[in-house]
Design a protein around this motif. Structure first.
Motif, mmCIF file in Angstrom:
data_model
loop_
_atom_site.group_PDB
_atom_site.id
_atom_site.type_symbol
_atom_site.label_atom_id
_atom_site.label_comp_id
_atom_site.label_asym_id
_atom_site.label_seq_id
_atom_site.Cartn_x
_atom_site.Cartn_y
_atom_site.Cartn_z
ATOM 1 N N MET A 1 0.827 -1.183 0.000
ATOM 2 C CA MET A 1 0.000 0.000 0.000
ATOM 3 C C MET A 1 0.874 1.250 0.000
ATOM 4 O O MET A 1 0.565 2.198 -0.692
ATOM 5 N N VAL A 2 1.944 1.239 0.764
ATOM 6 C CA VAL A 2 2.836 2.397 0.780
ATOM 7 C C VAL A 2 3.452 2.596 -0.593
ATOM 8 O O VAL A 2 3.549 3.710 -1.085
ATOM 9 N N GLY A 3 3.838 1.499 -1.242
ATOM 10 C CA GLY A 3 4.427 1.605 -2.578
ATOM 11 C C GLY A 3 3.452 2.190 -3.575
ATOM 12 O O GLY A 3 3.824 2.993 -4.418
ATOM 13 N N SER A 4 2.187 1.816 -3.476
ATOM 14 C CA SER A 4 1.177 2.355 -4.386
ATOM 15 C C SER A 4 1.006 3.850 -4.184
ATOM 16 O O SER A 4 0.834 4.602 -5.130
ATOM 17 N N GLU A 22 -1.987 -3.606 -9.901
ATOM 18 C CA GLU A 22 -2.203 -2.713 -8.758
ATOM 19 C C GLU A 22 -3.334 -3.218 -7.869
ATOM 20 O O GLU A 22 -3.225 -3.225 -6.645
ATOM 21 N N SER A 25 -2.139 -6.221 -5.919
ATOM 22 C CA SER A 25 -1.235 -5.864 -4.825
ATOM 23 C C SER A 25 -2.002 -5.229 -3.673
ATOM 24 O O SER A 25 -1.700 -5.472 -2.513
ATOM 25 N N ARG A 26 -3.019 -4.441 -3.987
ATOM 26 C CA ARG A 26 -3.822 -3.839 -2.909
ATOM 27 C C ARG A 26 -4.591 -4.895 -2.134
ATOM 28 O O ARG A 26 -4.810 -4.760 -0.933
ATOM 29 N N GLY A 28 -3.612 -8.159 -1.978
ATOM 30 C CA GLY A 28 -2.660 -9.114 -1.418
ATOM 31 C C GLY A 28 -1.895 -8.609 -0.214
ATOM 32 O O GLY A 28 -1.517 -9.396 0.658
ATOM 33 N N GLU A 29 -1.656 -7.324 -0.142
ATOM 34 C CA GLU A 29 -0.861 -6.782 0.959
ATOM 35 C C GLU A 29 -1.484 -7.037 2.330
ATOM 36 O O GLU A 29 -0.775 -7.499 3.231
ATOM 37 N N PRO A 30 -2.778 -6.778 2.528
ATOM 38 C CA PRO A 30 -3.349 -7.082 3.855
ATOM 39 C C PRO A 30 -3.297 -8.576 4.198
ATOM 40 O O PRO A 30 -3.105 -8.938 5.349
ATOM 41 N N LEU A 32 -0.958 -10.725 3.208
ATOM 42 C CA LEU A 32 0.410 -11.030 3.601
ATOM 43 C C LEU A 32 0.731 -10.480 4.989
ATOM 44 O O LEU A 32 1.426 -11.135 5.772
ATOM 45 N N LEU A 33 0.243 -9.287 5.297
ATOM 46 C CA LEU A 33 0.456 -8.726 6.630
ATOM 47 C C LEU A 33 -0.217 -9.589 7.702
ATOM 48 O O LEU A 33 0.350 -9.814 8.774
#
Length: 46
Positions: A1-4, A22, A25-26, A28-30, A32-33
């Motif tokens: 999210m920061v990268g986006s 995009e 990734s938005r 998938g990030e949560p 993975l966290l």
């Protein structure tokens, strides 16, 4: 999210593959966290 947020300007149009990447990734990030948090939690519980 920061990268986006950091690497994408607000007026920039993306191609279809770029939009798909995009969105993935938005989403998938949560996930993975969350998995990382569970891994740390199980490591600490032992």
């Amino acid at each position: 999210m920061v990268g986006s947020v950091v690497f994408r300007s607000s007026g920039q149009n993306l191609t279809l593959p770029g939009t798909v990447i995009e969105m993935a990734s938005r989403l998938g990030e949560p996930v993975l966290l969350g998995l990382a948090a569970l891994a740390v939690r199980s490591r600490v519980k032992r």
